[in-house]
Design an enzyme around this catalytic site. Structure first.
Site, PDB file in Angstrom:
ATOM      1  N   HIS A 104       0.107  11.719  -5.712  1.00  0.00           N
ATOM      2  CA  HIS A 104      -0.402  11.891  -4.349  1.00  0.00           C
ATOM      3  C   HIS A 104       0.814  11.784  -3.258  1.00  0.00           C
ATOM      4  O   HIS A 104       0.641  12.564  -2.475  1.00  0.00           O
ATOM      5  CB  HIS A 104      -1.687  10.762  -4.032  1.00  0.00           C
ATOM      6  N   GLU A 105       1.562  10.976  -3.529  1.00  0.00           N
ATOM      7  CA  GLU A 105       2.533  10.418  -2.473  1.00  0.00           C
ATOM      8  C   GLU A 105       3.695  11.531  -2.618  1.00  0.00           C
ATOM      9  O   GLU A 105       4.272  11.998  -1.433  1.00  0.00           O
ATOM     10  CB  GLU A 105       3.267   9.047  -3.026  1.00  0.00           C
TER      11      GLU A 105
ATOM     12  N   HIS B 295       1.010  -0.938   0.027  1.00  0.00           N
ATOM     13  CA  HIS B 295      -0.147   0.065  -0.067  1.00  0.00           C
ATOM     14  C   HIS B 295       0.765   1.355   0.132  1.00  0.00           C
ATOM     15  O   HIS B 295       1.807   1.480   0.820  1.00  0.00           O
ATOM     16  CB  HIS B 295      -0.912  -0.148   1.311  1.00  0.00           C
ATOM     17  N   ALA B 296       0.536   2.047  -0.780  1.00  0.00           N
ATOM     18  CA  ALA B 296       1.510   3.281  -1.331  1.00  0.00           C
ATOM     19  C   ALA B 296       1.657   4.154   0.150  1.00  0.00           C
ATOM     20  O   ALA B 296       0.634   4.513   0.710  1.00  0.00           O
ATOM     21  CB  ALA B 296       0.869   4.150  -2.110  1.00  0.00           C
TER      22      ALA B 296
ATOM     23  N   TYR C  76      -9.354  11.359   4.337  1.00  0.00           N
ATOM     24  CA  TYR C  76      -9.359  11.543   2.867  1.00  0.00           C
ATOM     25  C   TYR C  76     -10.641  12.289   2.502  1.00  0.00           C
ATOM     26  O   TYR C  76     -10.860  12.887   1.284  1.00  0.00           O
ATOM     27  CB  TYR C  76      -9.378   9.901   2.374  1.00  0.00           C
TER      28      TYR C  76
ATOM     29  N   GLU D 261      -3.196  14.717   2.919  1.00  0.00           N
ATOM     30  CA  GLU D 261      -3.860  14.032   1.797  1.00  0.00           C
ATOM     31  C   GLU D 261      -4.314  14.833   0.587  1.00  0.00           C
ATOM     32  O   GLU D 261      -4.385  14.107  -0.461  1.00  0.00           O
ATOM     33  CB  GLU D 261      -4.995  13.152   2.377  1.00  0.00           C
TER      34      GLU D 261
ATOM     35  N   HIS E 166       2.752  14.400  -0.374  1.00  0.00           N
ATOM     36  CA  HIS E 166       3.167  14.012   1.051  1.00  0.00           C
ATOM     37  C   HIS E 166       4.627  14.522   1.192  1.00  0.00           C
ATOM     38  O   HIS E 166       5.026  15.381   2.273  1.00  0.00           O
ATOM     39  CB  HIS E 166       2.956  12.702   1.571  1.00  0.00           C
TER      40      HIS E 166
ATOM     41  N   HIS F  54      -6.742   0.409   5.458  1.00  0.00           N
ATOM     42  CA  HIS F  54      -6.713   1.284   6.529  1.00  0.00           C
ATOM     43  C   HIS F  54      -7.328   0.794   7.776  1.00  0.00           C
ATOM     44  O   HIS F  54      -6.954   1.155   8.971  1.00  0.00           O
ATOM     45  CB  HIS F  54      -7.361   2.780   6.209  1.00  0.00           C
TER      46      HIS F  54
HETATM   47  C1  LIG Z   1      -2.464   6.483  -1.515  1.00  0.00           C
HETATM   48  C2  LIG Z   1      -2.771   6.407  -0.244  1.00  0.00           C
HETATM   49  C3  LIG Z   1      -1.847   6.407   0.860  1.00  0.00           C
HETATM   50 SE1  LIG Z   1      -1.761   7.856   2.019  1.00  0.00          SE
HETATM   51  C4  LIG Z   1      -4.025   6.055   0.167  1.00  0.00           C
HETATM   52  O1  LIG Z   1      -4.369   5.177   1.111  1.00  0.00           O
HETATM   53  N1  LIG Z   1      -5.337   6.839  -0.441  1.00  0.00           N
HETATM   54  C5  LIG Z   1      -5.194   7.806  -1.428  1.00  0.00           C
HETATM   55  C6  LIG Z   1      -6.670   7.996  -2.000  1.00  0.00           C
HETATM   56  C7  LIG Z   1      -7.525   7.133  -0.847  1.00  0.00           C
HETATM   57  C8  LIG Z   1      -6.799   6.180  -0.150  1.00  0.00           C
HETATM   58  C9  LIG Z   1      -7.004   4.794  -0.530  1.00  0.00           C
HETATM   59  O2  LIG Z   1      -6.179   4.317  -1.187  1.00  0.00           O
HETATM   60  O3  LIG Z   1      -8.048   4.286   0.118  1.00  0.00           O
HETATM   61 ZN   LIG Z   2      -1.820   9.997   1.324  1.00  0.00          ZN
END
Ligand SMILES: C=C(C[SeH])C(=O)N1CCC[C@H]1C(=O)O
Ligand SMILES: [Zn+2]
Length: 597
Positions: free
Chosen positions: A350-351, A320-321, A490, A378, A354, A480
């Site tokens: 997105h990353e 997960h990024a 988010y 975010e 950060h 998450h």
């Molecule tokens: C890219 C990330 C790492 Se902070 C992320 O979890 N995001 C970015 C968008 C929503 C959420 C997800 O993937 O559920």
């Molecule tokens: Zn993020």
């Protein structure tokens, strides 16, 4: 004992802050070692380091009590003491702290290493979420194959986490109480420093819901046209496995066969990226170049050396990024399992957003090296990505060839943005409404799955592909939930990024209200130093001021509002209403007929 003076307080807290920086550096290194090489040994080491550091945090916390910091004159000094007076989960006694770390680590490694079996070959059971299952959801249009992948993933990554999650809830709530909060819901919401946070979330949802319902109705119609009414009903929720994403949180993978004007030229960014031999490194270099074009800071040399941007083949990692600050002012990293496609092009920005925030506030005291609130962190990368995904920018970098701008092309573009940004909101809202209920004890363990699906049915208008029971625990099949990462950040981000985007576009001279040649949907702030400087000024603040001050510095507004998002999507909203009127599609949805309670 003598009340220590404010000056002594300042000297003390600056020393404490320096020590905290060294502690957080060690914690990040141990965390990185584990999540970039998941082994028993690295898990043990990570928990060992966390335990040691929590003892030191507790010691420091005792010392802060010596100071009557509430009476200090200096705002920043008071704010630093206030933040250090919150101990977090380290307030737990060692044995409970260790147990909590083991629960979360157990859930996270289960999620990261879960595999499923191939739909056509039941002996091939090495399919991982990334890239294998993600690719199935991006490409397959076979409802049975999608149902298989959905059910197998939820069996592998969701249900097994139920026991650890139940224990995690108990221990986290104990920690919250030791910090003076009623429960974790209150602790999480305290990060937003407003007394009516949950009411604000509800108000934002009321503002956006009519737009979402129109988009939901339109997509349900297009999916029913494609799969038939035995699979997609006329008035019910949409089956979650048909929306191009394991969690139905973004629907951009079904854009090609649901877009409003199909005869318009295909704009398949993923295809163009592959044809032009894009690599993960090139994606990162392009993102870095965009930030530099705004006069923002270039990625430092250690970033390029230490980041992991492709999935390793010799070990298990958390794919997960994520973006990492090592709190030493030099070491910043991203870890992600990049694949060359539009979705990861967005994620890369997105990353990188950060990392840019880390770079901009690295001069702040450690305790202020955070987003103005979690949603701000975010929103940075996504705000930049709003410019990158504009047709103007994609044409600039050669990812789409010129196409005369006309009304229909614009509606297709807004639709593409809407099935990413609008549909995400009810998903994000649901995820933390569910967990607020769990932490408050309104949802008991025996009702976890029933309450989760009740919320997803009511708010998102989606339903599971098959009956569910309490032998399942579908919430944990989302990263998450298994990794103990709060999610309202988010929801906030997807609202405020449009306030940021609108402000930056005006600063860049790219958007002028009422000027049809300077529309928000066409805005690309690329190379605007004016916009970049304003963004940098907000990012430099970190969490040193309450977030309304940061919001005001960039947008002139002091609260989060849906007006930026609604203005951006206005033409799409009008089009959807007319289209749903034309087809007579039912707006909204009746409760699901799938058995999930
Ligand atoms: C890219 C990330 C790492 Se902070 C992320 O979890 N995001 C970015 C968008 C929503 C959420 C997800 O993937 O559920
Ligand atoms: Zn993020």
């Amino acid at each position: 004992d003598l009340e220590a003076s404010e000056q002594e307080g300042r000297e003390y807290i600056m020393h404490l802050d320096k020590m905290a920086g060294a502690r957080k550096n060690r914690a990040s290194l141990a965390e990185w070692a584990y999540t970039s090489n998941i082994t028993e040994e690295n898990e043990e080491k990570r928990i060992q380091v966390q335990l040691e550091l929590s003892k030191q945090e507790k010691q420091a916390w005792e010392e802060t009590k010596m100071y009557r910091w509430q009476d200090f004159q200096d705002f920043s000094l008071r704010r630093m003491f206030k933040k250090y007076s919150q101990l977090g989960v380290s307030a737990l006694p060692d044995d409970k702290y260790k147990l909590l770390m083991q629960c979360v680590s157990g859930m996270e490694s289960n999620y990261a290493t879960s595999k499923i079996c191939d739909y056509k070959n039941a002996t091939k059971c090495d399919l991982a979420l990334e890239p294998d299952i993600t690719e199935i959801f991006a490409k397959s249009q076979d409802p049975e194959e999608l149902k298989h992948a959905w059910l197998q993933w939820h069996d592998a990554a969701g249900a097994p986490a139920r026991h650890n999650f139940t224990q995690y809830v108990q221990l986290e709530n104990e920690a919250a109480k030791l910090n003076g909060f009623k429960d974790v819901a209150e602790l999480w919401q305290s990060e937003y420093e407003v007394s009516d946070f949950e009411e604000q979330l509800a108000k934002l949802w009321e503002d956006v819901k009519p737009l979402y319902q129109q988009l939901h109705a339109y997509v349900r119609k297009r999916l029913r046209d494609k799969y038939g009414e035995n699979i997609v009903s006329a008035r019910g929720p949409i089956p979650a496995h048909l929306l191009g994403n394991m969690w139905a949180q973004t629907w951009n993978n079904i854009e090609s066969f649901t877009r409003p004007y199909p005869d318009k030229k295909e704009i398949d960014i993923t295809k163009a990226m592959k044809e032009q031999n894009y690599t993960p490194l090139k994606m990162f270099q392009m993102s870095d170049e965009f930030f530099r074009s705004l006069n923002l800071t270039a990625m430092p040399e250690k970033f390029w050396k230490n980041s992991i941007i492709e999935k390793p083949t010799d070990r298990e990692i958390v794919c997960h990024a994520s973006a990492w600050d090592f709190y030493d002012g030099e070491d910043f990293r991203i870890k992600q399992c990049t694949t060359v496609d539009y979705e990861y092009f967005q994620t890369t920005h997105h990353e990188m957003g950060h990392i840019q925030y880390f770079l901009q506030y690295k001069h702040q005291p450690v305790v202020f090296r955070d987003g103005a609130n979690p949603g701000f962190h975010e929103a940075v990368g996504d705000t930049i990505a709003l410019s990158v995904s504009s047709p103007k920018h994609l044409r600039r970098v050669g990812l789409i060839s010129g196409d005369a701008e006309d009304e229909q092309t614009e509606i297709n573009q807004l639709y593409k943005m809407g099935i990413d940004k609008i549909v995400f909101l009810p998903f994000a809202y649901t995820l933390d409404l569910f967990r607020y209920g769990v932490f408050r004890g309104q949802t008991r363990a025996e009702d976890y799955n029933c309450h989760y699906w009740r919320l997803r049915d009511a708010l998102q208008g989606v339903e599971p592909p098959a009956p569910r029971s309490e032998r399942d625990f579908d919430a944990a099949a989302k990263y998450h939930v298994s990794a103990d990462v709060e999610y309202a950040r988010y929801y906030v981000s997807f609202i405020i990024q449009f306030q940021f985007h609108r402000a930056l576009c005006q600063l860049a001279g790219e958007y002028v209200p009422e000027d049809l040649t300077k529309k928000l949907v066409d805005c690309d702030i690329y190379q605007s130093v004016n916009a970049g400087n304003a963004l940098a000024n907000m990012l430099k603040m970190g969490s040193s001021k309450p977030w309304p001050d940061a919001m005001e510095a960039l947008t002139g507004q002091r609260e989060m509002r849906a007006d930026g998002l609604l203005e951006y999507f206005r033409p799409l909203y009008d089009w959807l209403q007319a289209e749903n009127q034309r087809t007579g599609e039912y707006i909204g949805w009746e409760p699901s007929k799938i058995q999930y309670c």
